[in-house]
Scaffold this motif. Structure first.
Motif, PDB file in Angstrom:
ATOM      1  N   GLY A  18       0.812  -1.208   0.000  1.00  0.00           N
ATOM      2  CA  GLY A  18       0.000   0.000   0.000  1.00  0.00           C
ATOM      3  C   GLY A  18       0.848   1.261   0.000  1.00  0.00           C
ATOM      4  O   GLY A  18       0.528   2.242  -0.684  1.00  0.00           O
ATOM      5  N   ALA A  19       1.949   1.243   0.755  1.00  0.00           N
ATOM      6  CA  ALA A  19       2.851   2.391   0.779  1.00  0.00           C
ATOM      7  C   ALA A  19       3.489   2.588  -0.600  1.00  0.00           C
ATOM      8  O   ALA A  19       3.623   3.720  -1.074  1.00  0.00           O
ATOM      9  N   LEU A  20       3.852   1.496  -1.243  1.00  0.00           N
ATOM     10  CA  LEU A  20       4.425   1.593  -2.590  1.00  0.00           C
ATOM     11  C   LEU A  20       3.411   2.176  -3.571  1.00  0.00           C
ATOM     12  O   LEU A  20       3.782   2.935  -4.473  1.00  0.00           O
ATOM     13  N   ASP A  21       2.142   1.853  -3.376  1.00  0.00           N
ATOM     14  CA  ASP A  21       1.089   2.375  -4.254  1.00  0.00           C
ATOM     15  C   ASP A  21       0.912   3.887  -4.116  1.00  0.00           C
ATOM     16  O   ASP A  21       0.326   4.512  -4.991  1.00  0.00           O
ATOM     17  N   THR A  22       1.407   4.472  -3.025  1.00  0.00           N
ATOM     18  CA  THR A  22       1.269   5.927  -2.844  1.00  0.00           C
ATOM     19  C   THR A  22       2.396   6.708  -3.516  1.00  0.00           C
ATOM     20  O   THR A  22       2.332   7.937  -3.569  1.00  0.00           O
ATOM     21  N   ILE A  23       3.398   6.015  -4.023  1.00  0.00           N
ATOM     22  CA  ILE A  23       4.499   6.683  -4.722  1.00  0.00           C
ATOM     23  C   ILE A  23       3.956   7.177  -6.066  1.00  0.00           C
ATOM     24  O   ILE A  23       3.343   6.413  -6.808  1.00  0.00           O
ATOM     25  N   PRO A  24       4.164   8.438  -6.386  1.00  0.00           N
ATOM     26  CA  PRO A  24       3.642   8.974  -7.648  1.00  0.00           C
ATOM     27  C   PRO A  24       4.136   8.188  -8.861  1.00  0.00           C
ATOM     28  O   PRO A  24       5.313   7.794  -8.921  1.00  0.00           O
ATOM     29  N   PRO A  25       3.253   7.961  -9.833  1.00  0.00           N
ATOM     30  CA  PRO A  25       3.622   7.174 -11.026  1.00  0.00           C
ATOM     31  C   PRO A  25       4.830   7.728 -11.773  1.00  0.00           C
ATOM     32  O   PRO A  25       5.610   6.954 -12.337  1.00  0.00           O
ATOM     33  N   GLU A  26       5.014   9.046 -11.767  1.00  0.00           N
ATOM     34  CA  GLU A  26       6.168   9.602 -12.476  1.00  0.00           C
ATOM     35  C   GLU A  26       7.483   9.175 -11.821  1.00  0.00           C
ATOM     36  O   GLU A  26       8.525   9.163 -12.472  1.00  0.00           O
ATOM     37  N   LEU A  27       7.434   8.804 -10.550  1.00  0.00           N
ATOM     38  CA  LEU A  27       8.631   8.277  -9.891  1.00  0.00           C
ATOM     39  C   LEU A  27       8.751   6.768 -10.088  1.00  0.00           C
ATOM     40  O   LEU A  27       9.844   6.267 -10.361  1.00  0.00           O
ATOM     41  N   ILE A 100      13.181   4.441  -0.683  1.00  0.00           N
ATOM     42  CA  ILE A 100      13.079   4.718  -2.118  1.00  0.00           C
ATOM     43  C   ILE A 100      13.856   5.981  -2.463  1.00  0.00           C
ATOM     44  O   ILE A 100      14.488   6.070  -3.519  1.00  0.00           O
ATOM     45  N   ALA A 101      13.831   6.953  -1.572  1.00  0.00           N
ATOM     46  CA  ALA A 101      14.613   8.170  -1.796  1.00  0.00           C
ATOM     47  C   ALA A 101      16.093   7.834  -1.960  1.00  0.00           C
ATOM     48  O   ALA A 101      16.788   8.429  -2.797  1.00  0.00           O
ATOM     49  N   HIS A 102      16.588   6.872  -1.193  1.00  0.00           N
ATOM     50  CA  HIS A 102      17.988   6.451  -1.342  1.00  0.00           C
ATOM     51  C   HIS A 102      18.229   5.857  -2.740  1.00  0.00           C
ATOM     52  O   HIS A 102      19.289   6.063  -3.328  1.00  0.00           O
ATOM     53  N   HIS A 103      17.252   5.126  -3.265  1.00  0.00           N
ATOM     54  CA  HIS A 103      17.359   4.581  -4.623  1.00  0.00           C
ATOM     55  C   HIS A 103      17.533   5.716  -5.635  1.00  0.00           C
ATOM     56  O   HIS A 103      18.222   5.564  -6.643  1.00  0.00           O
ATOM     57  N   PHE A 104      16.924   6.867  -5.343  1.00  0.00           N
ATOM     58  CA  PHE A 104      17.045   8.033  -6.216  1.00  0.00           C
ATOM     59  C   PHE A 104      18.271   8.886  -5.896  1.00  0.00           C
ATOM     60  O   PHE A 104      18.456   9.953  -6.470  1.00  0.00           O
ATOM     61  N   GLY A 105      19.097   8.428  -4.955  1.00  0.00           N
ATOM     62  CA  GLY A 105      20.340   9.134  -4.658  1.00  0.00           C
ATOM     63  C   GLY A 105      20.220  10.223  -3.610  1.00  0.00           C
ATOM     64  O   GLY A 105      21.130  11.034  -3.451  1.00  0.00           O
ATOM     65  N   ILE A 106      19.119  10.248  -2.879  1.00  0.00           N
ATOM     66  CA  ILE A 106      18.926  11.253  -1.833  1.00  0.00           C
ATOM     67  C   ILE A 106      19.463  10.685  -0.519  1.00  0.00           C
ATOM     68  O   ILE A 106      19.019   9.632  -0.066  1.00  0.00           O
ATOM     69  N   ASP A 107      20.415  11.400   0.096  1.00  0.00           N
ATOM     70  CA  ASP A 107      21.032  10.887   1.321  1.00  0.00           C
ATOM     71  C   ASP A 107      20.230  11.292   2.566  1.00  0.00           C
ATOM     72  O   ASP A 107      19.275  12.068   2.496  1.00  0.00           O
ATOM     73  N   ASP A 108      20.625  10.736   3.708  1.00  0.00           N
ATOM     74  CA  ASP A 108      19.909  10.980   4.964  1.00  0.00           C
ATOM     75  C   ASP A 108      19.870  12.453   5.347  1.00  0.00           C
ATOM     76  O   ASP A 108      18.841  12.942   5.815  1.00  0.00           O
ATOM     77  N   ASP A 109      20.970  13.176   5.155  1.00  0.00           N
ATOM     78  CA  ASP A 109      20.993  14.603   5.502  1.00  0.00           C
ATOM     79  C   ASP A 109      19.925  15.370   4.731  1.00  0.00           C
ATOM     80  O   ASP A 109      19.184  16.174   5.298  1.00  0.00           O
ATOM     81  N   LYS A 110      19.829  15.129   3.437  1.00  0.00           N
ATOM     82  CA  LYS A 110      18.829  15.808   2.607  1.00  0.00           C
ATOM     83  C   LYS A 110      17.421  15.387   3.023  1.00  0.00           C
ATOM     84  O   LYS A 110      16.511  16.227   3.098  1.00  0.00           O
ATOM     85  N   LEU A 111      17.235  14.111   3.315  1.00  0.00           N
ATOM     86  CA  LEU A 111      15.913  13.637   3.756  1.00  0.00           C
ATOM     87  C   LEU A 111      15.482  14.315   5.043  1.00  0.00           C
ATOM     88  O   LEU A 111      14.334  14.725   5.180  1.00  0.00           O
ATOM     89  N   HIS A 112      16.418  14.458   5.964  1.00  0.00           N
ATOM     90  CA  HIS A 112      16.087  15.124   7.237  1.00  0.00           C
ATOM     91  C   HIS A 112      15.774  16.602   7.010  1.00  0.00           C
ATOM     92  O   HIS A 112      14.860  17.145   7.618  1.00  0.00           O
ATOM     93  N   THR A 113      16.505  17.226   6.095  1.00  0.00           N
ATOM     94  CA  THR A 113      16.222  18.624   5.737  1.00  0.00           C
ATOM     95  C   THR A 113      14.811  18.746   5.161  1.00  0.00           C
ATOM     96  O   THR A 113      14.111  19.723   5.417  1.00  0.00           O
ATOM     97  N   LEU A 114      14.397  17.741   4.387  1.00  0.00           N
ATOM     98  CA  LEU A 114      13.067  17.747   3.778  1.00  0.00           C
ATOM     99  C   LEU A 114      11.959  17.309   4.748  1.00  0.00           C
ATOM    100  O   LEU A 114      10.793  17.292   4.381  1.00  0.00           O
ATOM    101  N   GLY A 115      12.345  16.919   5.962  1.00  0.00           N
ATOM    102  CA  GLY A 115      11.349  16.516   6.951  1.00  0.00           C
ATOM    103  C   GLY A 115      11.050  15.026   7.014  1.00  0.00           C
ATOM    104  O   GLY A 115      10.098  14.599   7.647  1.00  0.00           O
ATOM    105  N   TRP A 116      11.878  14.223   6.362  1.00  0.00           N
ATOM    106  CA  TRP A 116      11.690  12.780   6.392  1.00  0.00           C
ATOM    107  C   TRP A 116      12.729  12.167   7.288  1.00  0.00           C
ATOM    108  O   TRP A 116      12.963  11.079   7.419  1.00  0.00           O
TER     109      TRP A 116
END
Length: 116
Positions: A18-27, A100-116
């Motif tokens: 279900g969580a995977l189904d919430t990922i936008p199709p363009e991603l 999934i963000a890591h699969h796209f090359g987004i590291d933990d620091d950036k994720l935390h900056t984005l609120g994740w």
């Protein structure tokens, strides 16, 4: 595991799907050579999920014939930090998006900056 909310493996796998189904199709259209699996326990304490692989941003022409990247979502640690099934649903979604963000090359620091 005292104090751990009961969520069957089958139900937990449904929550991950279900969580995977919430990922936008363009991603999801650009996700490539990655598998998402549920694992009961992590290789080290306090992990809720783990991405292992070569992020899309680091792949080049040399990238061919490699095993899929792997996203593991850890059932027992997530169950142990949640008080309700709604908490489990929320934490699974956050963990899936994070990995999934890591699969796209987004590291933990950036994720935390984005609120994740």
């Amino acid at each position: 595991m005292a104090g751990v909310i009961e969520v069957s493996r089958e139900k937990f796998e449904e929550l991950v799907a279900g969580a995977l189904d919430t990922i936008p199709p363009e991603l999801t259209r650009v996700m490539d050579n990655v598998v998402v699996v549920v694992v009961d326990d992590p290789p080290e304490p306090d992990l809720l999920g783990l991405y292992t692989g070569i992020p899309l941003t680091e792949r080049g022409e040399w990238y061919a014939g490699v095993l899929p990247d792997r996203i593991e979502i850890y059932r027992n640690p997530i169950r142990s930090i949640c008080e309700t099934e709604d908490d489990v649903v929320r934490e699974v979604r956050i963990t899936v998006i994070h990995e999934i963000a890591h699969h796209f090359g987004i590291d933990d620091d950036k994720l935390h900056t984005l609120g994740w």
